[in-house]
Scaffold this motif. Structure first.
Motif, mmCIF file in Angstrom:
data_model
loop_
_atom_site.group_PDB
_atom_site.id
_atom_site.type_symbol
_atom_site.label_atom_id
_atom_site.label_comp_id
_atom_site.label_asym_id
_atom_site.label_seq_id
_atom_site.Cartn_x
_atom_site.Cartn_y
_atom_site.Cartn_z
ATOM 1 N N ARG A 1 -30.216 -12.091 -14.146
ATOM 2 C CA ARG A 1 -29.658 -10.972 -14.932
ATOM 3 C C ARG A 1 -30.414 -10.846 -16.240
ATOM 4 N NH1 ARG A 1 -23.548 -10.003 -14.445
ATOM 5 N NH2 ARG A 1 -24.148 -8.470 -15.991
ATOM 6 N N PHE B 1 -4.808 -15.242 -13.416
ATOM 7 C CA PHE B 1 -5.393 -14.039 -12.829
ATOM 8 C C PHE B 1 -4.347 -13.423 -11.908
ATOM 9 C CE2 PHE B 1 -9.158 -16.820 -13.367
ATOM 10 C CZ PHE B 1 -9.842 -16.032 -14.258
ATOM 11 N N VAL C 1 -1.561 -3.914 -10.979
ATOM 12 C CA VAL C 1 -2.685 -4.606 -11.596
ATOM 13 C C VAL C 1 -3.086 -3.996 -12.942
ATOM 14 C CG1 VAL C 1 -3.577 -5.505 -9.431
ATOM 15 C CG2 VAL C 1 -4.376 -3.282 -10.226
ATOM 16 N N SER D 1 -29.542 -8.924 -18.782
ATOM 17 C CA SER D 1 -28.748 -8.570 -19.950
ATOM 18 C C SER D 1 -27.273 -8.867 -19.705
ATOM 19 C CB SER D 1 -28.950 -7.074 -20.227
ATOM 20 O OG SER D 1 -28.081 -6.657 -21.231
ATOM 21 N N HIS D 2 -26.584 -9.256 -20.743
ATOM 22 C CA HIS D 2 -25.140 -9.478 -20.641
ATOM 23 C C HIS D 2 -24.434 -8.678 -21.721
ATOM 24 C CE1 HIS D 2 -25.481 -12.822 -17.759
ATOM 25 N NE2 HIS D 2 -26.595 -13.102 -18.413
ATOM 26 N N GLN D 3 -23.245 -8.181 -21.352
ATOM 27 C CA GLN D 3 -22.487 -7.333 -22.256
ATOM 28 C C GLN D 3 -21.820 -8.151 -23.367
ATOM 29 O OE1 GLN D 3 -20.377 -3.634 -20.424
ATOM 30 N NE2 GLN D 3 -18.942 -5.328 -20.461
ATOM 31 N N ARG E 1 -25.505 -5.486 -26.161
ATOM 32 C CA ARG E 1 -25.935 -6.309 -25.033
ATOM 33 C C ARG E 1 -26.976 -7.333 -25.464
ATOM 34 N NH1 ARG E 1 -24.375 -3.664 -20.480
ATOM 35 N NH2 ARG E 1 -25.391 -5.351 -19.362
ATOM 36 N N SER F 1 -6.929 3.042 -13.868
ATOM 37 C CA SER F 1 -7.104 3.944 -12.731
ATOM 38 C C SER F 1 -6.552 3.345 -11.442
ATOM 39 C CB SER F 1 -8.590 4.251 -12.542
ATOM 40 O OG SER F 1 -9.254 3.093 -12.098
ATOM 41 N N LYS F 2 -6.183 2.079 -11.482
ATOM 42 C CA LYS F 2 -5.640 1.441 -10.279
ATOM 43 C C LYS F 2 -4.117 1.443 -10.318
ATOM 44 C CE LYS F 2 -9.698 -1.478 -9.684
ATOM 45 N NZ LYS F 2 -10.252 -1.832 -11.022
ATOM 46 N N ILE G 1 -5.919 -8.779 -18.164
ATOM 47 C CA ILE G 1 -5.467 -8.803 -16.774
ATOM 48 C C ILE G 1 -4.861 -10.163 -16.417
ATOM 49 C CG2 ILE G 1 -6.204 -8.509 -14.375
ATOM 50 C CD1 ILE G 1 -8.493 -6.717 -15.577
ATOM 51 N N LEU H 1 -6.064 -1.928 -19.179
ATOM 52 C CA LEU H 1 -7.144 -2.210 -18.235
ATOM 53 C C LEU H 1 -6.670 -1.867 -16.825
ATOM 54 C CD1 LEU H 1 -8.152 -5.677 -19.741
ATOM 55 C CD2 LEU H 1 -9.099 -3.427 -20.283
ATOM 56 N N ASN H 2 -7.601 -1.562 -15.953
ATOM 57 C CA ASN H 2 -7.271 -1.141 -14.583
ATOM 58 C C ASN H 2 -6.394 0.103 -14.566
ATOM 59 O OD1 ASN H 2 -8.718 -3.003 -13.104
ATOM 60 N ND2 ASN H 2 -7.027 -4.471 -12.983
ATOM 61 N N TYR I 1 -14.882 -18.891 -15.662
ATOM 62 C CA TYR I 1 -14.721 -17.449 -15.864
ATOM 63 C C TYR I 1 -14.991 -17.070 -17.316
ATOM 64 C CZ TYR I 1 -10.656 -20.006 -16.896
ATOM 65 O OH TYR I 1 -9.846 -20.997 -17.364
#
Lengths: 434, 623
Positions: B287, B426, B89, B289-291, B243, B84-85, B51, B81-82, B273
């Motif tokens: 948190r 971004f 974007v 867990s992280h992916q 994860r 569905s938007k 993105i 990516l995105n 980021y």
């Protein structure tokens, strides 16, 4: 174009006679000036009495107070002179100082210097102007509240809230491949809450706008239904010609009145009825239409002979039916009154406050705002409403676009830099020497 | 000796785009690198696009650059990516086979006659009278040129950290450029330190794939470049997801004080980021867990890249941490993760052309300007290469604009705002996001590229054909009428209120109308995807785009309000010292540019405005 740091002078108290007048001098190096008028030493916030030799014939005993930079309203060295409250005296004193190195201040120049020296924010600069031109205690109170930053705080809050909403939209676009914590439904809830908050703020600023700027009311309707009579009743004067002949009110008649300490400007118009061939009357109709655009609220009056009269004004409107003394036929969608018998006058007055959403006690108004602020907030609100109408996160980039624009509008309240002309215009609308 | 139009120092993603741009513009240039075999190497994760970044790749491609083409030749996994938007974007992301990617880059570079590659170390940039005119090599040899483009990446004073261990280097296994760094320090350019990191690499045979979640690429497969088709893509591979867990986090917390990030050995700021795993766990302790994305390194590679656990923890902690993760229980680390800290130069000392303000003829591009990412580097290389080439003939420079491209946003942000952390693109950085899309990058830039001589006839013809097809499709849709009944059928709702019989083109404006459904209901063949998307988006966004264009026009007024070049910001009456410094650091050339400088108060802008007006006034009076 003026220098921004030379020494400027102006009378700060209202023109006319009074016990004392105040003259202010700001900017530049005042030590030179002090030498010229024979002051050897004066400390910050110190006052002294000094007899000034203004010209060959004239001496005046003045109180001089010194505010050292940056501890003054403009952020510069400031000298305040109190003298006898006589316009002639003021003129002579100012002329004296003009000869020894001062320059007459332009409109709003003191406030502008305060702004440029970061002593006051833009909103405060506007509030100062309101404070000075306040005509009623309520106005004074409201602008004082603004000056204390109440309105600015609200705006800051709105900016912050809006930023949070934007954060959701933007992060769900730019980090959609990562784990996002907030869901779309929650975002929509927050958006709705913010919209309500902004609406509330707008209605508050709206009413304060009326407090500062007054309310423009257009009275209209078919000919000969009692428009002039209503105006006369509200203003308690005989201004318009009241007669039985249709089209009597050819020229626009304007009159002011005060209801609950709010200023109302009433415009008694020729009815906006098409088809008159009289050129003079046609002109009156055209004028009435242009007035409608600028008005805040419309009072439309009809009588028993014109019950089906209905015009869409695109403005808040109070619809009144007059002459219930002649016909008992009441209209459901109108206020039924008899102007002749003074029945229903209070209802009309109340309707004015209700329709415009003004608290009936002006003291409840929380701060002063100008139409510029209200307009920007309304633009912002429109964007937010459109964003809310896009109901799927498939349109997130469009929602984000509306939020961006909404935040631009709100931001403009605090820093109106989209056009440099605006700045000049706003400053020149301030009165001299504050 | 050797005379070149342009010398490019560095063979990374910025360097190759710069050199390739010079070649296309007919400039004799040479690319100097420590090692030719490292040209086009991907130092970090083997992915191009994503993105914001894919927008840059598309723009570089529209300008005739090589990144998109190489990504298509090396791409073993493609996703939008995105998806569905909305189109603005949507972003294409590709995993590359490192070898295939670098090979393609090298073959493009090698095929350019005007481009020579020199394997050597540059120790000094030759400067006379404030103008760069060549470089000095480690051998003592001097090569002269009209322009010099520096793309040294992370090699300037590069330091690598793994736990308590620390060594000098720009990338694991590569020496840093110390002499050049020392020389650059002597130029009195403002510099700072930044940090970035990389995760441990794992032997793919040691991963228990069964317990991870597969993420296959998209079908149909998108391409990165406008001129390729997905038929050139090599064999495709999947990515996988696993994860971190509580135990992983405990292990990391335990070793935290041995991490150079926390012991204070690393001064440079890392990207917010793209934090290291220790940073994530430290900062977001709630948190559990992280992916982790398990990305293939290549078709033949036995390594995988676990995206999401970049770290500079000591080796023993890395090993235990990795083995605590599901699927990695028996994982064998082939290379340990490390952090790299390096010098960067304050990009506010650059012009929009990327030429340094202090030294004429010297251009900076890529990571040395404080950016991160291959795409950001390549975009700058392109801008520097093009402008260096133009400047050899004193032509008017290419100043990419914010409303024209993400490249414009990138350059303007850098030279105006500077950066405190590695700068990444971004979409939210672009205020005209709806205008700047992947699908229309060619429409925004190819005509300019053609004018500058950056694209060949083949690409130009292809572009014109596409434009023609778009027009034809619009024409075709204009000739179909859609009835109310059909509209309801298309949207699957009975609620559409409209005048009956609008054209099919107009119908697309409605959010509930999909192009594919409409073609079905009308019984017509849909157009090719690249054509359709443009027609659809153009209609769907039309109201928004009109308003954005108006906004741009309004801002143009301030963009055209020039700040005279001779202005001394210290002379501005009433301006605070802080504001004076900010203005002097950036030296904005337009009022709009000044307004974008962070921290400048409205009052400061007013003072600047008044000052400019006064100057004009005095000038007019003098005449």
């Amino acid at each position: 174009m003026y220098s921004l740091t030379d020494t400027i002078i102006a009378c700060s108290s209202p023109p006319g006679r009074g016990a004392i007048s105040i003259i202010r001098i700001s900017g530049g190096d005042l030590t030179e000036l002090f030498k010229k008028i024979g002051i050897k030493k004066i400390g910050n916030k110190e006052s002294l009495v000094k007899e000034l030799q203004l010209n060959n014939d004239f001496k005046e005993k003045c109180v001089l107070t010194f505010f050292k930079s940056p501890n003054s309203f403009t952020g510069e060295d400031v000298l305040e002179i109190n003298c006898h409250g006589n316009p002639l005296m003021v003129e002579i004193i100012i002329n004296f100082f003009l000869k020894i190195g001062c320059r007459k201040a332009g409109p709003g120049e003191f406030t502008m210097r305060g702004f440029l020296n970061n002593k006051i924010s833009f909103l405060e600069a506007e509030a100062i102007d309101d404070l000075i031109s306040a005509e009623s205690e309520e106005q004074l109170l409201a602008s004082a509240k603004s000056l204390s930053g109440k309105f600015e705080k609200k705006v800051d809050e709105a900016i912050k809230d809006l930023k949070q909403l934007r954060v959701y939209a933007e992060s769900n676009i730019d980090f959609s491949d990562q784990e996002i914590l907030e869901d779309f439904d929650e975002f929509r809830r927050n958006l709705t809450i913010f919209i309500r908050k902004l609406e509330e703020l707008i209605s508050k600023t709206n009413s304060s706008k009326y407090l500062i700027e007054g309310v423009k009311v257009v009275i209209t309707g078919p000919p000969n239904v009692g428009k002039s009579t209503l105006m006369n009743i509200l203003t308690e004067e005989k201004t318009s010609i009241v007669s039985e002949i249709q089209g009597t009110t050819r020229d626009l008649v304007q009159k002011s009145c005060k209801i609950n300490n709010i200023n109302f400007s009433l415009y008694d118009t020729a009815g906006i009825h098409e088809g008159s061939s009289d050129p003079i009357e046609q002109e009156g109709i055209a004028l009435a239409k242009s007035l409608l655009d600028k008005s805040d609220v419309v009072i439309e009056i009809v009588d028993n002979t014109s019950d089906d009269y209905f015009v869409n004004y695109k403005k808040p409107v109070i619809r009144v039916k007059n002459k219930i003394d002649i016909s008992q036929d009441v209209s459901e969608n109108r206020l039924n009154v008899s102007l002749l018998n003074r029945i229903g006058i209070k209802e009309i007055k109340d309707a004015l406050f209700d329709t415009l959403n003004i608290p009936n006690q002006a003291k409840l108004i929380s701060f002063s705002a100008r139409s510029r602020h209200t307009e920007l907030m309304k633009h912002s609100l429109n964007e937010l409403k459109t964003a809310a109408s896009l109901s799927s996160d498939k349109n997130l980039e469009l929602i984000a676009e509306h939020l961006r624009r909404a935040s631009n509008f709100i931001g403009e309240i605090k820093s109106p830099y989209s056009s440099d002309d605006l700045l000049g215009e706003i400053f020149s609308s301030f009165c001299i020497g504050k | 000796m050797n005379n070149f139009d342009v010398i490019i120092i560095g063979g990374g993603h910025a360097g190759v785009e710069a050199a390739y741009a010079c070649s296309r513009m007919g400039k004799k240039n040479c690319l100097i690198t420590n090692s030719k075999s490292d040209i086009g190497k991907m130092s970090c994760n083997p992915a191009i696009g994503g993105i914001g970044k894919s927008h840059l790749v598309r723009e570089i491609d529209a300008m005739g650059g090589l990144m998109g083409v190489a990504a298509d030749h090396g791409g073993i996994h493609f996703r939008v990516l995105n998806a569905s938007k909305g189109a603005a974007v949507r972003a294409t992301r590709s995993q590359s086979d490192r070898m295939l990617y670098a090979n393609k880059v090298l073959s493009i570079i090698d095929s350019e006659d005007l481009l020579s590659v020199i394997e050597n170390e540059v120790t000094e940039i030759k400067i006379s009278n404030g103008k760069a005119n060549g470089v000095k090599l480690a051998s003592g040899e001097i090569i002269y040129s009209k322009k010099v483009v520096l793309t040294a990446g992370t090699f300037l004073n590069g330091k690598l950290f793994t736990g308590e261990e620390q060594e000098q280097g720009g990338r694991i296994g590569d020496k840093p450029s110390l002499k050049l760094a020392d020389f650059l320090q002597s130029l009195d350019l403002k510099s700072g330190r930044l940090k970035t990191g990389t995760p441990p690499r794992i032997n793919s045979n040691s991963v228990n794939w069964k317990v991870t979640k597969e993420q296959p690429g998209d079908n149909p497969r998108p391409t990165m470049s406008f001129i390729t088709t997905n038929e050139i893509h090599p064999k495709q591979m999947s990515c996988f997801i696993t994860r971190t867990n509580k135990i992983t986090h405990e292990i990391i917390m335990e070793g935290l004080e041995r991490s150079p990030m926390f012991s204070g050995k690393i001064e440079g700021l890392g990207p917010r980021y793209c934090p290291s795993i220790e940073d994530k766990i430290h900062r977001f302790s709630d948190r559990e867990s992280h992916q982790i994305f398990i990305e293939p390194e290549g078709l033949t590679s036995k390594e995988i890249y676990p995206n999401g656990i970049s770290t500079s923890m000591p080796k023993d902690i890395q090993q235990r941490m990795v083995n605590s993760i599901i699927g990695f229980e028996k994982a064998e680390i082939t290379k340990f993760g490390y952090a790299v800290e390096y010098d960067f130069f304050d990009p506010r000392e650059l012009q929009h052309t990327l030429e340094t303000k202090k030294i004429k003829n010297l251009y900076f591009a890529g990571q040395i300007n404080g950016t991160t990412g291959y795409e950001e580097a390549a975009a700058q290389g392109l801008v520097a290469g093009i402008n260096a080439s133009i400047a050899t003939e004193d032509g008017s420079p290419w100043l990419p604009k914010r409303e024209e491209s993400y490249i414009g946003v990138l350059i303007d942000d850098l030279v105006t705002l500077g950066t405190k952390e590695p700068y990444r693109m971004f979409t939210s950085r672009a205020e005209y996001r709806l205008l700047l899309r992947e699908d229309n990058a060619d429409q925004r830039l190819s005509p300019l590229a053609k004018k500058l001589g950056l694209i060949d006839e083949n690409r130009w013809a292809k572009f014109n054909k596409k434009m023609e097809d778009i027009q034809k499709e619009k024409e075709r849709l204009r000739n179909y009428k859609v009835s109310l009944k059909q509209l309801n059928e298309i949207s699957g709702k009975q609620t559409v209120k409209t005048n009956a019989n609008i054209t099919a083109l107009e119908a697309l404006k409605r959010p509930e109308v999909s192009y594919e459904e409409m073609c079905k209901v009308l019984g017509i063949e849909p157009a090719k995807e690249e054509v359709a998307i443009d027609v659809i988006t153009d209609k769907k966004y039309s109201g928004y785009i009109e308003r954005q264009k108006k906004e741009i026009k309004k801002i143009k007024k301030n963009e055209n309000a020039l700040i005279p070049e001779q202005i001394n910001f210290n002379d501005i009456e009433g301006l605070s010292n802080e504001s004076k410094q900010k203005l002097s650091a950036v030296s904005p050339r337009t009022l709009a540019h000044a307004q974008r400088i962070p921290g400048l108060t409205p009052a400061a802008i007013s003072l600047l405005l008044v000052h400019i007006k006064k100057r004009e006034h005095q000038k007019n009076n003098a005449l």
